[in-house]
Every structure is written in C-alpha cells, then in structure tokens.
Write a protein that holds these residues in place. Structure first.
Motif, mmCIF file in Angstrom:
data_model
loop_
_atom_site.group_PDB
_atom_site.id
_atom_site.type_symbol
_atom_site.label_atom_id
_atom_site.label_comp_id
_atom_site.label_asym_id
_atom_site.label_seq_id
_atom_site.Cartn_x
_atom_site.Cartn_y
_atom_site.Cartn_z
ATOM 1 N N ILE A 105 0.857 -1.195 0.000
ATOM 2 C CA ILE A 105 0.000 0.000 0.000
ATOM 3 C C ILE A 105 0.884 1.234 0.000
ATOM 4 C CG2 ILE A 105 -1.764 1.287 1.258
ATOM 5 C CD1 ILE A 105 -2.560 -1.415 2.544
ATOM 6 N N LYS A 106 0.634 2.120 -0.927
ATOM 7 C CA LYS A 106 1.357 3.396 -0.971
ATOM 8 C C LYS A 106 0.344 4.515 -0.973
ATOM 9 C CE LYS A 106 5.201 1.319 -3.363
ATOM 10 N NZ LYS A 106 4.605 -0.005 -3.211
ATOM 11 N N VAL A 107 0.614 5.494 -0.140
ATOM 12 C CA VAL A 107 -0.368 6.553 0.065
ATOM 13 C C VAL A 107 0.273 7.900 -0.212
ATOM 14 C CG1 VAL A 107 -2.044 7.492 1.677
ATOM 15 C CG2 VAL A 107 -1.265 5.136 1.939
ATOM 16 N N ALA A 108 -0.460 8.753 -0.884
ATOM 17 C CA ALA A 108 0.011 10.131 -1.056
ATOM 18 C C ALA A 108 -0.069 10.821 0.291
ATOM 19 C CB ALA A 108 -0.865 10.864 -2.079
ATOM 20 N N ARG A 139 -0.442 13.777 1.185
ATOM 21 C CA ARG A 139 -1.522 14.768 1.327
ATOM 22 C C ARG A 139 -2.841 14.075 1.668
ATOM 23 N NH1 ARG A 139 -2.588 18.956 -3.493
ATOM 24 N NH2 ARG A 139 -4.033 17.333 -4.052
ATOM 25 N N PHE A 140 -3.069 12.968 1.041
ATOM 26 C CA PHE A 140 -4.326 12.250 1.274
ATOM 27 C C PHE A 140 -4.365 11.697 2.692
ATOM 28 C CE2 PHE A 140 -8.093 10.019 0.671
ATOM 29 C CZ PHE A 140 -7.941 8.676 0.977
ATOM 30 N N LYS A 141 -3.227 11.179 3.117
ATOM 31 C CA LYS A 141 -3.163 10.614 4.468
ATOM 32 C C LYS A 141 -3.505 11.691 5.498
ATOM 33 C CE LYS A 141 0.018 7.873 7.322
ATOM 34 N NZ LYS A 141 -0.433 8.492 8.507
ATOM 35 N N GLU A 191 -5.138 14.401 4.969
ATOM 36 C CA GLU A 191 -6.527 14.815 4.760
ATOM 37 C C GLU A 191 -7.493 13.846 5.443
ATOM 38 O OE1 GLU A 191 -7.391 16.707 0.718
ATOM 39 O OE2 GLU A 191 -8.660 14.917 0.737
ATOM 40 N N LEU A 192 -7.177 12.565 5.261
ATOM 41 C CA LEU A 192 -8.036 11.522 5.845
ATOM 42 C C LEU A 192 -8.010 11.613 7.359
ATOM 43 C CD1 LEU A 192 -9.664 9.204 4.520
ATOM 44 C CD2 LEU A 192 -7.764 7.709 5.022
ATOM 45 N N TYR A 240 -12.809 16.009 5.307
ATOM 46 C CA TYR A 240 -13.603 15.658 4.138
ATOM 47 C C TYR A 240 -14.247 14.297 4.332
ATOM 48 C CZ TYR A 240 -11.351 19.391 1.533
ATOM 49 O OH TYR A 240 -10.902 20.599 1.091
ATOM 50 N N LEU A 241 -15.374 14.160 3.693
ATOM 51 C CA LEU A 241 -15.969 12.837 3.556
ATOM 52 C C LEU A 241 -15.767 12.405 2.118
ATOM 53 C CD1 LEU A 241 -19.310 13.448 5.457
ATOM 54 C CD2 LEU A 241 -17.281 12.258 6.308
ATOM 55 N N TYR A 242 -15.853 11.104 1.907
ATOM 56 C CA TYR A 242 -15.550 10.611 0.562
ATOM 57 C C TYR A 242 -16.638 9.693 0.051
ATOM 58 C CZ TYR A 242 -10.963 12.352 1.794
ATOM 59 O OH TYR A 242 -9.935 13.152 2.198
ATOM 60 N N PRO A 295 1.554 8.292 -14.488
ATOM 61 C CA PRO A 295 2.953 8.315 -14.073
ATOM 62 C C PRO A 295 3.535 6.914 -14.164
ATOM 63 C CG PRO A 295 1.560 8.406 -12.160
ATOM 64 C CD PRO A 295 0.657 8.395 -13.362
ATOM 65 N N LEU A 320 5.185 4.966 -10.793
ATOM 66 C CA LEU A 320 4.389 5.147 -9.586
ATOM 67 C C LEU A 320 4.671 4.114 -8.521
ATOM 68 C CD1 LEU A 320 2.207 6.917 -8.423
ATOM 69 C CD2 LEU A 320 0.530 5.324 -9.281
ATOM 70 N N LEU A 321 4.883 2.909 -8.978
ATOM 71 C CA LEU A 321 5.004 1.832 -8.007
ATOM 72 C C LEU A 321 6.435 1.581 -7.570
ATOM 73 C CD1 LEU A 321 2.434 -0.729 -9.379
ATOM 74 C CD2 LEU A 321 2.140 0.970 -7.604
#
Lengths: 754, 83
Positions: free
Chosen positions: A191-194, A196-198, A200-201, A206-208, A221, A224-225
């Motif tokens: 699992i790789k997470v940006a 910013r998202f982490k 944010e979460l 925010y709700l998603y 890109p 990416l992996l």
C-alpha cells in the motif's frame, strides 16, 4: 445445656419471624396496585431489612450452638487410657497428614497401586482411657489440632482440557458446510499513500464517496510503483563492527538467547530503535537457535511416536490372544504384561501433544506470527505442489470424526486410561494420514487430500505465491517475441532481402490457396487472442527444439530449392536473410536480456518486490505488447508471402499448431489473472497434445526466428540469473524459481533442455 | 509517495486527478489505484477506484465491482486512516 436450649429457642423464634415476614411480603405484593409505588417500595424495604436481621440472628445462633457442641465434644478420657496409646494416635494423625500431602505430588497410578490411605480419625467413635493428672499435663493441646484438608487425590494435570480445538471447530461449524470460497477476504499489500491524502483523511475534514467509473486514461505516471528500500551497504569499518557483533551474538548462552527471544518482540523492537544491522544479526541468530530447539523437540517426538506405534502392534497381538481360550494362568500373566506395556502411555501421548505445541510456538510466536502463519497457509506454499494444491470445502463428517477422536483422547489422558489413550491416538493419526493425498500431476507432486498430515512441527513457507514467476516468465517471453518480431518486420535491410527473394521466385506458383486462406483466418483469430499465442510459445521453452527446428527447416528448404530449381539463388538469399535475422535476433536478445537483467538484479537482491518487478518488466514490454497485434499481422503477412512463394511448402503443420492456439484462447488469460481454480488450468494444459506443438518446428524460419525467440526466453531468464549469481553472488531465489519452472515443464513433456 | 497525477478523459474533457493511494493484491493479482478529481459535491469528494493488470500497466483501467475487492478497498482506507 440450658445455654443450648436458649440458643435453639432463639433460632426457632427467628425462623417464625421469617415466615411471618414472608406472609407480609405476599400481602404487600397483592396490595401493590392499590398503593402508591413509593409506599410499596418503602414497605418492601422494611420487610427486607427485618428479614436480613433475622437471618443474621439465626446464623449467629447456629455458630454459637456449634461452638457449644464442640466444647462438649472433648475427648472423654477414662482411667484406662495410657499415654502410649494416645501417642500412637497422634503418630497416626501425623502419618495421615504426610500421606495426604504426598498424594498430591505423586502420580495417581502409583498411589493407587502402592499405598492405602490410613483410616481417617473419627473423633466420635474414638474412646480413649482416662489419663492421670500428671499425664494430662503432658498432653499436647488436642483442641487446637486441625486435620489438614483432604485434597483431591486425582493427578494434577495442568490445564486439564475438557475439549480440544477440533471440538470447538465442530461446534462453530455445526450444520454449516463451508465452501472453499466462503468468507475469503482479499488482502492488500504494497500500500502506498500520497502524503496529502493521508493527512486529509486523518484530519477528518472531508468525507468521501467511492465512485464507480471506468475512465479513458490519457496519461499515467510510469514509475508510480517504485519503492525505495534501504539496502544495507557495509563500509569496511562497518563490516568489521558487524563481524564483531556477530561473533559476540554467537557466543551468547542459551539463557541469554531465551531472554532475547522472549523479550525482544513486537512493540519492544519499535521502542528500542536499535540499528537495522543489529536486528538482522539477532534475527538470524534467533532463527538458528529456535530451529535447533525445534529439531531437538522433533527428535523427541519422533522417538515417542516410534514407541507408541510399536506398542500398538504388540497391544493388538495381546488382545487377540486374550480373546482366545487360554489358561487362567496364562491370561493372568498376559494381562500383567499388557499392563506393564501400556503403563504411562497416556502421559506419553500428552507429552507428544505438548511438545508439538511447544515446537510450533517456537516457530510462530505472537499474533504477528499467527497472522503470518495464516497468510502462509493461504498461499498454500507449505503444501506439496504449492499453489496447485487442491482446496476443499469444509467436510463436516470428517470434522465430526476428528472431533470425536480428539474428545476420546483427551478423556483418556484425563482419566489416565492408557489403553484408551493409545487407541484414540493411533486412530486419530490414521484418520489424518488416510485423508492426506499427494498426487502426481503435470506440475509435479501436489497435495489433493483434505488433510495434510505432518506430525512433526514444520516451519511454514512464508514465501509468496510462485505464480508471480509465471508472469515474469510470460512477460519475458512476450518481450522477447515482440522485440524480435519488431526488428524483422521493420528493419529496412531485412525488407530489402525479402523483397529480393520474392522477386526471384515470383514465377513459382506452387501454392495452396485454400490452405493460405485457412491460415489467414487462423492468423486473424490469433491476433484477437494474443494471449493464446503467448501460451503456445511458453510451451516452446526448448532451445533444443529451436536448434533442431532450425536445422530441419534449413534442410527442408535446401532440398526443395534443389528440386524446383530457381531456389538455388534463393538459397543464398535465404541464408543471407537467415543469417541477418539471427544477427538481429541476437542483438535484440542482448538488449532484452540487459533490460531484464537490471530488473531481475533488483528483484533478486530484494530491492523490489514481485509486484514491482512485474510492473517494471511490463514497462519494458509495455509498448511492445501494445504493438504485438499489429506486429503479428506483419508476421502473418511475411508468413503468407513465404507460403505463397515457397514451392510446395506444407502449411498443414502450421495449421495444426494454430488450431491448437485458437482452441485454447483463455488459457493464458486465466493464468495472467491468477487462476483460482488451478485444477481447471491444470487439466486444460494436460489436454495439450505435445505432438500438436511439434509441427511448429516446420514453419518458416522467419516465423521461427521471431516467434521462437520466445522458446529460449525462459532459459534466457535462467541464464541471466545464473550469471548474476555467479558474478554478483546474488541470492539464488530467482534462479531457482526459473530453473524449477523449466525443469517441471521439461519433465512433464519429456524434453531435455540442452 | 509524492504528488502523482493521472489524466483521464471524462466525456470530452481532460481532467487531471490526484492519485491518492495504490496497492496490490496477491489474491486477485491485480493492482489498484485510487484517485480524485478534487471536486466536492455535497461536502464529499469523489474517490475513483480502478484496477489494472500489472502486466499491462496503468494504461488500461477497469472498474472495481466485485464485492470482495470493494471490501479490500475499505480495509485499505481503514488501514490508512489508522496508520
């Protein structure tokens, strides 16, 4: 006596009062609806308090009465009592104490056989003679003497079990025949997470919504992996430090190692934050230490198994004889012998189970280990045949049998019933063993039974599914094919040679129109099912085929050239072409090899995971895969030209092989999607008639050169890995995988790789 | 993971999305990518989840409709949230 009567009267009075309170309570409940709730509870509370008071009074009176009784129960001594007799009594009481204490420690069986508990002193029945005054003074204070508590003399089995694991499983799965696929939850990895998202979460700002959508992707890109891992590179000084630590760790005592093993786990490791180098050394040492312990335990377990199974044979024989008519004396002797034979076996069986658990606990400790074990079991890597092992739905009948035997065994051990323990144990082992089946399959041996009997503790195989290596192989093949095809189709020089060849044979019209049409049709089918082609090529993993096919082809072409004339010129051209094609092929072989080598180097050194390796390899072949369809069309065009212009060229062989490829369009697709029901694929592949593949030898050299580039690609990967291993000393994980893959394929198709 | 972007075609419009997370699964042998166009609707952002064949690459995405796969996505989100 008066006192006693007084107390008894007091008790009676209290009891009467309690009866009266009970009546009052009943009346109160009847009146409840006619009175305010608060009044009801108030009255009830009063009754309750009175009841408690009376009960307390009764209790106190009874205690008092008891005391009085005890006081009156002094030993009445008559004048005939002698001190010796009394001392004898005390000695017997001491003996009783001792024996009761001893029986708690010794085994139940020995106690039963060898000892008899002395008679318990019954103070009511004992009448002692009266003592003289001076003798009374010498007596110990009997009143203060208390007999020790008589404890349960049954053997103290720690953690006495009433039921076992299987009984629990039986209970929870009762009348629910679980299927193989039930309840499976897919697990995510890598699992790789940006960042910013982490953030944010976590912020909860925010709700998603998860939205279903299949987009047309314009740009992605590429890298990416890519995962960045820390590789430990030792400088010279660092190397020396590491060596020193290693030596010290190797000299640690067993006691120290046990402390490390027990305490340096899980959160403690995180907390201490020791350098990675140290952790690696400790892990290696722990592994050796634990595995040695397990080996010793396994050795002990083995001996006990031999003993038990040796005993059962003899026990059966004895029981058989006992059924017959033998003399009383013989029977008695035999029974005595049998008892001696089986004596202590229940405990021995318990010891086997305990040692097995102990060994297993060494191999996988803690919840992390437990999870890892579950994962390892799910990958089926620990079974013979690995991922090709068959999965089964839950067999409730088998489970019931197993649970029943488990209960019998536990009961027997708890009861100390040696004979019953032996029979239950042996029956259980037989049940497990008989439900274990290892079958020969095209992939070698594989586990197909509902159980996998292994009485010795074994470290599970935690390595990932080897299916990854199949993808790696097919990608390698694809990339090799497409590279070669690309060159041959697009290289200008080659085109020139081909055109020249064609010009010179355009007056030869010895061709089979129908056959060509058919081939074209199959060719189009293949284009639409590119994966199938790959599968066919994958099966052609034999340089020997390539070598012999080359030879056959050339001979055939040469002969036909001689026969039909005009081809003599083409022969030169043909050979020129052939030589050029091979040269180009070899160049591309090298290029592909280098690209793959970079990726596999990273993979084998552990810098990238399987999934990442695949992704990078797909990057190498990504563009070429996309072009594959158009390139195949080019190839077909070439083939058609050759077929058209080559005198009496027999395309039936091509037809056969293409027919096979067309008839198995889903095979590679399924493999690439990681087949779940591996048996289906296995049976599909087992249906392949190897003879169908042989005709591929006879297709024109251009096709061979291109398509058969794949024939050596797996070996190519293997060669690359072997080279890497020799040159760089890399771990042989990938080498072994590829070699094993080749070996198994070779074995099943009776081809030898030269 | 840095700020990676994926450009998709929605209708006729090219939209640049932020990639939120990726993961793989050895059960399905697929890789997954979650991305968002950052558009907020009714206080919620859209997360698009797509799968792709690691062999083929991210050039071709597929929708994730299988219940077990969706469960897995939820697990991943929970893991990210709790990590």
């Amino acid at each position: 006596m008066n006192k006693e009567k007084e107390i008894r009267d007091s008790i009676k009075k209290s009891q009467k009062e309690l009866e009266h309170l009970k009546e009052e309570e009943e009346i109160l409940y009847q009146e409840k609806k006619n009175m305010p709730l608060s009044s009801f509870y108030r009255e009830l509370g009063i009754i309750e308090r009175h009841r408690k008071d009376e009960e307390q009074k009764i209790k106190e009176s009874e205690e008092l009465l008891c005391k009085l009784k005890n006081q009156n129960n002094d030993y009445t001594l008559n004048n005939n009592y002698s001190i010796d007799k009394f001392r004898y009594l005390l000695e017997r009481i001491d003996e009783l104490k001792r024996l009761i204490n001893d029986s708690n420690e010794e085994s139940y069986h020995e106690e039963q056989q060898n000892k008899q508990l002395p008679a318990v002193v019954d103070s009511n029945s004992l009448m002692l003679p009266a003592l003289k005054e001076e003798e009374v003074k010498q007596l110990p204070s009997v009143r203060n003497f208390e007999l020790p508590k008589v404890v349960d003399t049954k053997p103290k089995i720690e953690q006495k079990r009433n039921r076992g694991l299987i009984s629990i499983i039986e209970e929870i799965t009762k009348d629910v025949p679980l299927k193989v696929s039930d309840g499976k939850r897919y697990k995510a990895s890598h699992i790789k997470v940006a960042k910013r998202f982490k953030d944010e979460l976590s912020s909860g700002n925010y709700l998603y919504n998860i939205v279903h959508f299949v987009p047309n992707v314009i740009k992605v890109p590429f890298k990416l992996l890519t995962k960045i891992t820390n590789k430990i590179l030792y400088s010279k000084k660092a190397k020396k430090r590491i060596e020193t630590i290693k030596e010290r760790v190797n000299n640690l005592s067993d006691e120290d190692l046990i402390i490390i093993y027990k305490e340096y786990r899980s959160g403690r490791i995180i907390q201490e934050r020791f350098p990675t180098g140290l952790n690696i050394i400790l892990e290696e040492k722990m592994r050796n230490f634990v595995l040695n312990k397990v080996a010793r335990l396994n050795s002990e377990i083995e001996k006990k198994y031999i003993d038990i199974f040796g005993t059962i044979g003899e026990l059966n024989s004895i029981n058989d004889i006992l059924k017959k008519s033998i003399s009383t004396e013989e029977r008695e002797k035999l029974i005595n012998y049998k008892n001696q034979l089986i004596k202590g076996k229940a405990l021995e069986i318990k010891d086997i189970r305990d040692k097995y658990k102990e060994a297993n606990s060494y191999l996988s400790g803690g919840i992390h280990g437990f999870s890892e074990d579950m994962r390892a079991a799910a990958t089926k890597m620990s079974y013979v045949g690995k991922r090709f092992s068959k999965e089964h739905d839950l067999d409730l009948v088998l489970l019931q049998k197993e649970a029943s035997l488990e209960r019998d065994e536990i009961e027997a051990i708890n009861e100390g019933n040696d004979e019953k323990a032996i029979y239950s144990f042996v029956e259980m082992e037989s049940l497990l063993s008989s439900n274990t089946e290892i079958k020969n399959s095209i992939f070698g041996k594989k586990t197909v039974g509902k159980k996998y009997y292994n009485p010795l503790a074994e470290e599970l195989n935690y390595s990932p599914d080897p299916f990854i290596r199949d993808i790696f192989t097919s990608i390698a093949i694809t990339s090799a094919i497409v590279s070669a095809i690309n060159v041959i189709s697009n290289d200008v020089k080659i085109r020139e040679i081909v055109d020249e060849n064609n010009k010179q044979v355009n007056d030869i019209n010895y061709y089979n129109k129908e056959k060509i049409a058919e081939i074209n049709e199959y060719g189009h089918e293949i284009v639409s099912k590119r994966g199938t082609m790959i599968n066919g090529m994958k099966a052609q993993n034999r340089t020997s085929i390539l070598a012999s096919a080359n030879e056959l082809e050339r001979r055939a072409l040469d002969k036909s050239a001689e026969k039909y004339g005009g081809w003599a010129i083409e022969t030169d051209i043909y050979h020129k072409y052939d030589h050029k094609a091979h040269e180009i092929y070899n160049n591309f072989y090298n290029d592909t090899r280098n690209s793959l080598r970079d990726i596999t180097a990273k993979y084998s050194s552990g810098n990238i995971s399987d999934a990442e390796a695949i992704s990078l390899i797909s990057g190498v072949s990504n563009d070429t895969q996309k072009k594959f369809i158009s390139i195949t069309e080019d190839c077909l065009e070439t083939l058609t030209k050759y077929a058209k212009e080559h005198p009496k060229f027999d395309l039936s062989a091509v037809k056969k092989s293409m027919q096979y490829l067309v008839n198995h369009p889903n095979a590679i697709g399924k493999m690439n999607k990681a087949m779940v029901r591996v048996e289906d694929i296995g049976s599909q592949i087992s249906d392949v008639d190897v003879q169908q593949l042989i005709p591929l030898h006879d297709i024109p050299n251009s096709m061979k050169t291109t398509l058969f580039a794949a024939a050596s690609s797996t070996l190519l990967a293997g060669n690359v890995m072997s080279t890497l291993q020799r040159k760089y000393g890399y771990g042989n994980k990938v080498t072994k995988l590829v070699d094993e893959y080749n070996y198994n394929l070779a074995k099943e198709e009776n081809y030898k790789i030269k | 993971m840095g700020d990676e972007k994926i450009t998709i075609l929605k209708g006729d419009k090219e939209i640049e999305c932020d990639i939120l997370f990726t993961f793989s699964s050895e059960d399905t042998l697929k890789s997954y990518v979650a991305y968002t166009d950052n558009i907020v609707v009714d206080g919620k952002k859209n997360i698009y989840i797509s799968s792709f064949d690691p062999v083929v690459g991210m050039g071709q995405l597929e929708d994730v409709v299988d219940e077990k796969e969706l469960e897995m996505v939820e697990d991943v989100l929970k893991q990210i949230e709790n990590s």
